[in-house]
Write an enzyme that holds these catalytic residues in place. Structure first.
Site, PDB file in Angstrom:
ATOM      1  N   ALA A  72      79.925  34.224 -45.023  1.00  9.25           N
ATOM      2  CA  ALA A  72      80.496  32.955 -45.468  1.00  9.25           C
ATOM      3  C   ALA A  72      81.870  32.764 -44.861  1.00  9.25           C
ATOM      4  O   ALA A  72      82.538  33.730 -44.467  1.00  9.25           O
ATOM      5  CB  ALA A  72      80.577  32.925 -46.997  1.00  9.25           C
ATOM      6  N   ASP A  73      82.286  31.522 -44.807  1.00 10.41           N
ATOM      7  CA  ASP A  73      83.648  31.188 -44.398  1.00 10.41           C
ATOM      8  C   ASP A  73      84.107  29.971 -45.176  1.00 10.41           C
ATOM      9  O   ASP A  73      83.350  29.007 -45.321  1.00 10.41           O
ATOM     10  CB  ASP A  73      83.731  30.908 -42.897  1.00 10.41           C
ATOM     11  CG  ASP A  73      85.176  30.810 -42.453  1.00 10.41           C
ATOM     12  OD1 ASP A  73      85.865  31.850 -42.462  1.00 10.41           O
ATOM     13  OD2 ASP A  73      85.636  29.700 -42.140  1.00 10.41           O
TER      14      ASP A  73
END
Length: 189
Positions: A72-73
């Site tokens: 994720a970011d």
């Protein structure tokens, strides 16, 4: 309830993402790899978040084909400006001053990788901050750790308790992982 028997790898050092997965009653292992988080110019905030999540996923594809890898970011966007993680206290002060008294968006891109397949999605949440004094912002910087957080703040920290007037969208997305959308994606694997 996630019923697959695939081992889950969380490719994130974020304690918030680890906490959120634990709260979802998922059994997972944290594995870290350094991935450079640059992105091409011209992408909108949602595209940037997904691009970096997929870039992180690419670092795991060869080594973890028998596991489900979650990457994720999270990025913060304010008036079309991307606010990543602050470099130092002055940078954190500048970011939080921009966010004070206004609205910004938090985007999280998530990639689920199994074997050679990558499935990605994003979520966006609008966050409204009340106006903060320089003294309040400095207090937050001095007493909390804004340096590992997009936009220089954690919504679960002191600043989230005293400055966030309202959010429109997922609270967990602002923490760094849209658990509602993640659960749906896991349920449809």
């Amino acid at each position: 309830m996630y019923t697959q028997n695939l081992p889950i790898i969380l490719a994130s050092k974020s304690p918030r993402r680890q906490e959120l997965l634990s709260l979802m009653d998922l059994d997972f292992k944290v594995v870290l790899k350094e991935v450079e988080e640059s992105y091409p110019e011209g992408l909108n905030p949602a595209e940037i978040a997904v691009y970096i999540a997929e870039k992180k996923a690419g670092a795991f594809m060869a080594d973890y084909k028998d596991s489900l890898v979650i990457t994720a970011d999270t990025i913060v966007a304010h008036d079309n400006e991307i606010l990543g993680k602050p470099e130092d206290a002055q940078h954190a002060l500048e970011m939080l001053t921009k966010l004070s008294g206004g609205r910004h968006e938090v985007y999280t891109g998530v990639s689920l990788t199994f074997a050679d397949q990558v499935s990605s999605f994003y979520d966006v949440t609008e966050v409204y901050f009340r106006a903060l004094s320089k003294k309040q912002i400095q207090y937050y910087i001095d007493h909390y750790n804004p340096y590992d957080k997009a936009g220089a703040y954690g919504v679960q920290d002191w600043i989230g308790m005293v400055a966030v007037e309202k959010i429109i969208g997922s609270y967990t997305n602002v923490m760094g992982l849209p658990t509602e959308k993640l659960y749906l994606a896991l349920s449809t694997l």
